[in-house]
Write an enzyme that holds these catalytic residues in place. Structure first.
Site, PDB file in Angstrom:
ATOM      1  N   HIS A  11       0.848  -1.174   0.045  1.00  0.00           N
ATOM      2  CA  HIS A  11       0.002   0.110   0.131  1.00  0.00           C
ATOM      3  C   HIS A  11       0.815   1.077  -0.079  1.00  0.00           C
ATOM      4  CE1 HIS A  11       0.941   0.929   4.160  1.00  0.00           C
ATOM      5  NE2 HIS A  11       0.800  -0.381   4.453  1.00  0.00           N
ATOM      6  N   GLU A  84      -1.830  -6.927   7.330  1.00  0.00           N
ATOM      7  CA  GLU A  84      -0.551  -7.167   7.957  1.00  0.00           C
ATOM      8  C   GLU A  84      -0.434  -7.920   9.123  1.00  0.00           C
ATOM      9  OE1 GLU A  84       2.408  -7.063   7.642  1.00  0.00           O
ATOM     10  OE2 GLU A  84       3.095  -5.107   7.341  1.00  0.00           O
TER      11      GLU A  84
END
Length: 212
Positions: A11, A84
């Site tokens: 990202h 994550e």
């Protein structure tokens, strides 16, 4: 021989990246820089003619994927397994604060230990979780195309490592992915999974930020 390409895309930048804070699974949005990074990266990735687009359900990854969706017309399929690594009690702290307040855990993390403590997800669990999600993304589309998956720095590294069958010690030799950079893997029935490219993106001159 039919070869499938998998692009594992980190990202864009967030305010917590900029401040050096551990994000983990905290749902921190992209900042203005991150939004522009996503647009710039998408302009490169669209040239690979992706046929499917997947994303972590956290906003910073989903909004990064949306920049590519806008150029391709593809829908973004979200999968929470692409999140994550969960950093437990560390989330929201800077690494300096972690080192000061949780020195034993920090030392274990720095040494690359699987079990850190403090509610931090193990690397083995992270690798299997993300690796399974990456494999599922590829399995969901016809062989021979390109699949793009927007995820997170640590998730990208360990998920790709799981597909490649690399041990943790080998993964530690890779530098952290920069914001909006990606890893490219290829798969065919003869050679299996192979690493084709690593840390590819439009901002090669910028410093490598935290992968957390």
């Amino acid at each position: 021989m039919t070869t499938t390409r998998l692009v594992v895309w980190r990202h864009g930048n967030t305010d917590w990246n900029a401040a050096g804070r551990v994000q983990g699974q905290t749902d921190v949005p992209l900042n203005a820089l991150g939004e522009q990074q996503a647009v710039d990266a998408a302009e490169l990735l669209v040239r690979l003619r992706p046929g499917a687009l997947f994303s972590s359900d956290l906003r910073r990854a989903a909004d990064t994927a949306a920049a590519l969706a806008a150029l391709t017309g593809l829908s973004v399929r979200r999968d929470e397994r692409l999140r994550e690594r969960h950093f437990g009690a560390w989330q929201g702290l800077t690494m300096a604060e972690v080192a000061e307040t949780r020195p034993e855990e920090h030392a274990a993390w720095k040494a690359g230990a699987d079990v850190v403590g403090g509610g931090v997800e193990t690397l083995d669990d992270l690798a299997k979780r993300v690796g399974d999600a990456l494999q599922a993304a590829v399995d969901a589309v016809p062989a021979g195309g390109t699949v793009v998956v927007a995820t997170h720095g640590g998730a990208a590294r360990h998920g790709a490592g799981h597909l490649l069958g690399w041990p943790r010690e080998q993964l530690r030799t890779l530098r952290a992915l920069q914001n909006c950079h990606w890893t490219e893997l290829s798969y065919d029935d003869v050679r299996g999974w192979q690493l084709a490219a690593y840390n590819v993106g439009p901002f090669a001159d910028r410093p490598v930020p935290s992968s957390l």
